[in-house]
Design an enzyme around this catalytic site. Sequence first.
Site, PDB file in Angstrom:
ATOM      1  N   ARG A 201       0.808  -1.212   0.000  1.00  0.00           N
ATOM      2  CA  ARG A 201       0.000   0.000   0.000  1.00  0.00           C
ATOM      3  C   ARG A 201       0.848   1.272   0.000  1.00  0.00           C
ATOM      4  O   ARG A 201       0.527   2.253   0.681  1.00  0.00           O
ATOM      5  CB  ARG A 201      -0.976   0.002   1.187  1.00  0.00           C
ATOM      6  CG  ARG A 201      -1.937  -1.175   1.203  1.00  0.00           C
ATOM      7  CD  ARG A 201      -2.859  -1.175  -0.014  1.00  0.00           C
ATOM      8  NE  ARG A 201      -3.640  -2.399  -0.081  1.00  0.00           N
ATOM      9  CZ  ARG A 201      -3.279  -3.466  -0.788  1.00  0.00           C
ATOM     10  NH1 ARG A 201      -2.164  -3.470  -1.488  1.00  0.00           N
ATOM     11  NH2 ARG A 201      -4.028  -4.540  -0.812  1.00  0.00           N
TER      12      ARG A 201
ATOM     13  N   SER B 291     -11.144  -0.433   2.352  1.00  0.00           N
ATOM     14  CA  SER B 291     -10.411  -0.701   3.591  1.00  0.00           C
ATOM     15  C   SER B 291      -9.936   0.600   4.218  1.00  0.00           C
ATOM     16  O   SER B 291      -9.291   1.416   3.547  1.00  0.00           O
ATOM     17  CB  SER B 291      -9.208  -1.608   3.322  1.00  0.00           C
ATOM     18  OG  SER B 291      -9.625  -2.889   2.898  1.00  0.00           O
TER      19      SER B 291
ATOM     20  N   GLU C 275      -5.377   3.808   5.693  1.00  0.00           N
ATOM     21  CA  GLU C 275      -5.206   3.934   4.252  1.00  0.00           C
ATOM     22  C   GLU C 275      -5.852   5.232   3.780  1.00  0.00           C
ATOM     23  O   GLU C 275      -5.387   5.859   2.824  1.00  0.00           O
ATOM     24  CB  GLU C 275      -5.860   2.759   3.509  1.00  0.00           C
ATOM     25  CG  GLU C 275      -5.088   1.458   3.597  1.00  0.00           C
ATOM     26  CD  GLU C 275      -5.611   0.416   2.612  1.00  0.00           C
ATOM     27  OE1 GLU C 275      -6.241   0.802   1.609  1.00  0.00           O
ATOM     28  OE2 GLU C 275      -5.382  -0.778   2.853  1.00  0.00           O
TER      29      GLU C 275
END
Length: 295
Positions: A169, A218, A288
């Site tokens: 990520r 998410s 995130e």
Amino acid sequence: MFEDTLTRFTDEVSFDEQMKYHTAFGVGGKAKYFCQVKSLYTLNALITDAKRYKVPYKVIGNGTNVLVSDKGFDGLIITTKRFKDVFLKVDEVKAMAGANVNDLLRFCVSHRMSGLEPLAGIPASIGGAVVMNAGAFGHNISDYVTTVETVDQGKIKKYYKHDCKFGYRKSRFYGKKETVTSVSFKFNHGERELIEASIRSFLEMRKKTQPTGKTCGSVFRNPKGIFAGKLIEDANLKGSSVGGAFVSEKHANFIVNEKNATATDVYKLIKLIKDTVREKYGILLKEEVEYIGEF
């Protein structure tokens, strides 16, 4: 004055734009200046002018991984979602930053190109997906990236995959002012029927395991060796709410705006989750989602 420079782009610029209409959460106050760019020229010109006049700015794609403050943003928000061409370039596929993952998937299906199917249903733009190295079901978008082009300080730059510093990520572009403008990919050749069947399979898995509605996907990155959703579920936070924001009963790493939530509701629920998980397990979850504006 910065406002005077915007008159060059009257069909693309608006003022005091409600950001709740441009984010996946469906929350957020007004952006003082808002632009839906249609070309690299406009994108570069706006960034250059914003820097010259010291106007804060933020470039977004589909607004999937952002949370805009209820107080709004006293600056310029640029969205690339109209900057979305996808085309063949020799034996590669080039996608502009504003194309979304599903635009690219449809192009791949029509040209019998396989590999991206596990990312079916991800609502992110290509630019945002590459910045975050978006992934699903053990596959990442970086698996198929060959080159990334950006604009930085008025200059176009080109990076080969090994220069992009892709990780879980993250990439070299995450948290930077350098803006991704296009990405080139190399895919495998496959049978159209098999590619379409694979897409349906992954979409069905996503439907079974993830909620729909107003959600950014998410919320937290997975800590090493464990899923964030498992930690949140084990902390008995499924179904927890603040105002109109709820922790999904289907997947604990998703927050859903079910009842006219505000950005403050979402922010407070994120903080509640982080505090609870840290207190119970000594693990600090990292978001995130990216915050825009003052919270």
